[in-house]
Write a protein that holds these residues in place. Structure first.
Motif, PDB file in Angstrom:
ATOM      1  N   PRO A 259       0.912  -1.062   0.086  1.00 44.79           N
ATOM      2  CA  PRO A 259       0.062  -0.002  -0.046  1.00 44.79           C
ATOM      3  C   PRO A 259       0.857   1.294   0.069  1.00 44.79           C
ATOM      4  O   PRO A 259       2.028   1.222   0.570  1.00 44.79           O
ATOM      5  CB  PRO A 259      -0.695  -0.263   1.453  1.00 44.79           C
ATOM      6  CG  PRO A 259      -0.488  -1.424   1.886  1.00 44.79           C
ATOM      7  CD  PRO A 259       0.686  -2.056   1.207  1.00 44.79           C
ATOM      8  N   ARG A 260       0.420   2.485  -0.534  1.00 44.08           N
ATOM      9  CA  ARG A 260       0.993   3.520  -0.633  1.00 44.08           C
ATOM     10  C   ARG A 260      -0.058   4.574  -0.416  1.00 44.08           C
ATOM     11  O   ARG A 260      -1.173   4.337  -0.592  1.00 44.08           O
ATOM     12  CB  ARG A 260       1.304   3.963  -2.043  1.00 44.08           C
ATOM     13  CG  ARG A 260       2.597   3.044  -2.557  1.00 44.08           C
ATOM     14  CD  ARG A 260       3.709   3.037  -1.579  1.00 44.08           C
ATOM     15  NE  ARG A 260       4.914   2.084  -2.207  1.00 44.08           N
ATOM     16  CZ  ARG A 260       6.046   1.882  -1.644  1.00 44.08           C
ATOM     17  NH1 ARG A 260       6.218   2.505  -0.627  1.00 44.08           N
ATOM     18  NH2 ARG A 260       6.779   0.753  -2.102  1.00 44.08           N
ATOM     19  N   THR A 261       0.391   5.889   0.316  1.00 45.83           N
ATOM     20  CA  THR A 261      -0.560   6.861   0.733  1.00 45.83           C
ATOM     21  C   THR A 261      -0.248   8.234  -0.024  1.00 45.83           C
ATOM     22  O   THR A 261       1.071   8.360   0.200  1.00 45.83           O
ATOM     23  CB  THR A 261      -0.358   7.125   2.422  1.00 45.83           C
ATOM     24  OG1 THR A 261      -0.915   6.010   2.636  1.00 45.83           O
ATOM     25  CG2 THR A 261      -1.461   8.179   2.808  1.00 45.83           C
ATOM     26  N   LEU A 262      -1.165   9.040  -0.533  1.00 43.58           N
ATOM     27  CA  LEU A 262      -0.804  10.354  -1.137  1.00 43.58           C
ATOM     28  C   LEU A 262      -1.613  11.114   0.008  1.00 43.58           C
ATOM     29  O   LEU A 262      -2.607  10.876   0.395  1.00 43.58           O
ATOM     30  CB  LEU A 262      -1.438  10.381  -2.393  1.00 43.58           C
ATOM     31  CG  LEU A 262      -0.867   9.541  -3.333  1.00 43.58           C
ATOM     32  CD1 LEU A 262      -1.598   9.782  -4.712  1.00 43.58           C
ATOM     33  CD2 LEU A 262       0.610   9.836  -3.692  1.00 43.58           C
TER      34      LEU A 262
ATOM     35  N   LEU B 211      -3.871   3.954  -1.116  1.00 48.19           N
ATOM     36  CA  LEU B 211      -4.115   2.966  -2.265  1.00 48.19           C
ATOM     37  C   LEU B 211      -3.657   1.582  -1.907  1.00 48.19           C
ATOM     38  O   LEU B 211      -2.356   1.429  -1.804  1.00 48.19           O
ATOM     39  CB  LEU B 211      -3.168   3.738  -3.376  1.00 48.19           C
ATOM     40  CG  LEU B 211      -3.967   4.872  -4.204  1.00 48.19           C
ATOM     41  CD1 LEU B 211      -3.399   6.009  -3.576  1.00 48.19           C
ATOM     42  CD2 LEU B 211      -3.781   4.658  -5.472  1.00 48.19           C
ATOM     43  N   ALA B 212      -4.172   0.476  -2.130  1.00 50.86           N
ATOM     44  CA  ALA B 212      -3.871  -0.853  -2.104  1.00 50.86           C
ATOM     45  C   ALA B 212      -3.033  -1.130  -2.926  1.00 50.86           C
ATOM     46  O   ALA B 212      -2.915  -0.446  -4.053  1.00 50.86           O
ATOM     47  CB  ALA B 212      -5.135  -1.774  -1.739  1.00 50.86           C
ATOM     48  N   ALA B 213      -2.214  -2.257  -2.964  1.00 49.53           N
ATOM     49  CA  ALA B 213      -1.352  -2.543  -4.195  1.00 49.53           C
ATOM     50  C   ALA B 213      -2.294  -2.971  -5.206  1.00 49.53           C
ATOM     51  O   ALA B 213      -3.353  -3.566  -5.291  1.00 49.53           O
ATOM     52  CB  ALA B 213      -0.883  -3.926  -3.605  1.00 49.53           C
TER      53      ALA B 213
ATOM     54  N   LEU C  33       3.334  13.574  -2.797  1.00 51.05           N
ATOM     55  CA  LEU C  33       3.682  12.264  -3.280  1.00 51.05           C
ATOM     56  C   LEU C  33       4.387  11.602  -1.976  1.00 51.05           C
ATOM     57  O   LEU C  33       4.890  12.087  -0.989  1.00 51.05           O
ATOM     58  CB  LEU C  33       4.536  12.442  -4.212  1.00 51.05           C
ATOM     59  CG  LEU C  33       3.691  13.477  -5.367  1.00 51.05           C
ATOM     60  CD1 LEU C  33       4.953  13.505  -6.464  1.00 51.05           C
ATOM     61  CD2 LEU C  33       2.567  12.669  -6.001  1.00 51.05           C
ATOM     62  N   PRO C  34       4.740  10.327  -2.201  1.00 54.20           N
ATOM     63  CA  PRO C  34       5.285   9.447  -1.027  1.00 54.20           C
ATOM     64  C   PRO C  34       6.676   9.893  -0.862  1.00 54.20           C
ATOM     65  O   PRO C  34       7.106   9.835   0.302  1.00 54.20           O
ATOM     66  CB  PRO C  34       5.460   7.988  -1.775  1.00 54.20           C
ATOM     67  CG  PRO C  34       4.358   7.929  -2.795  1.00 54.20           C
ATOM     68  CD  PRO C  34       4.280   9.539  -3.444  1.00 54.20           C
TER      69      PRO C  34
END
Length: 88
Positions: free
Chosen positions: A31-34, A47-49, A64-65
């Motif tokens: 997962p990543r976060t904006l 956002l999940a993979a 951005l990350p």
């Protein structure tokens, strides 16, 4: 009749303009976060993979990350890969 066609065409264009939004796609396996700032309020967009989401329909700022902050108008795609984001 011609006047109605022109007015109808303008209405369709105005409605289609409102439907645009930026999108973000997470191509990573984790997962990543904006951070999205829109209309003066900040929200975390997780956002999940492999997930793709639409956001920012009327312009916003996105962090951005890597910490960079970018202005979006609503028609861009933020692609996250390898932990880094690229705006297309």
């Amino acid at each position: 009749m011609k006047r109605f066609l022109v007015a109808g065409g303008a209405l369709v264009l105005a409605m289609s303009g409102a439907a645009h939004a930026a999108s973000a796609v997470n191509l990573d396996a984790e997962p990543r976060t904006l951070i999205v700032t829109e209309g003066g309020s900040k929200t975390e967009l997780s956002l999940a993979a492999g997930e793709t989401v639409e956001f920012c329909s009327s312009g916003c700022f996105v962090t951005l990350p890597n910490g960079d902050r970018e202005a979006l108008t609503g028609d861009e795609t933020v692609e996250i890969s390898g932990g880094a984001a690229r705006i297309k």
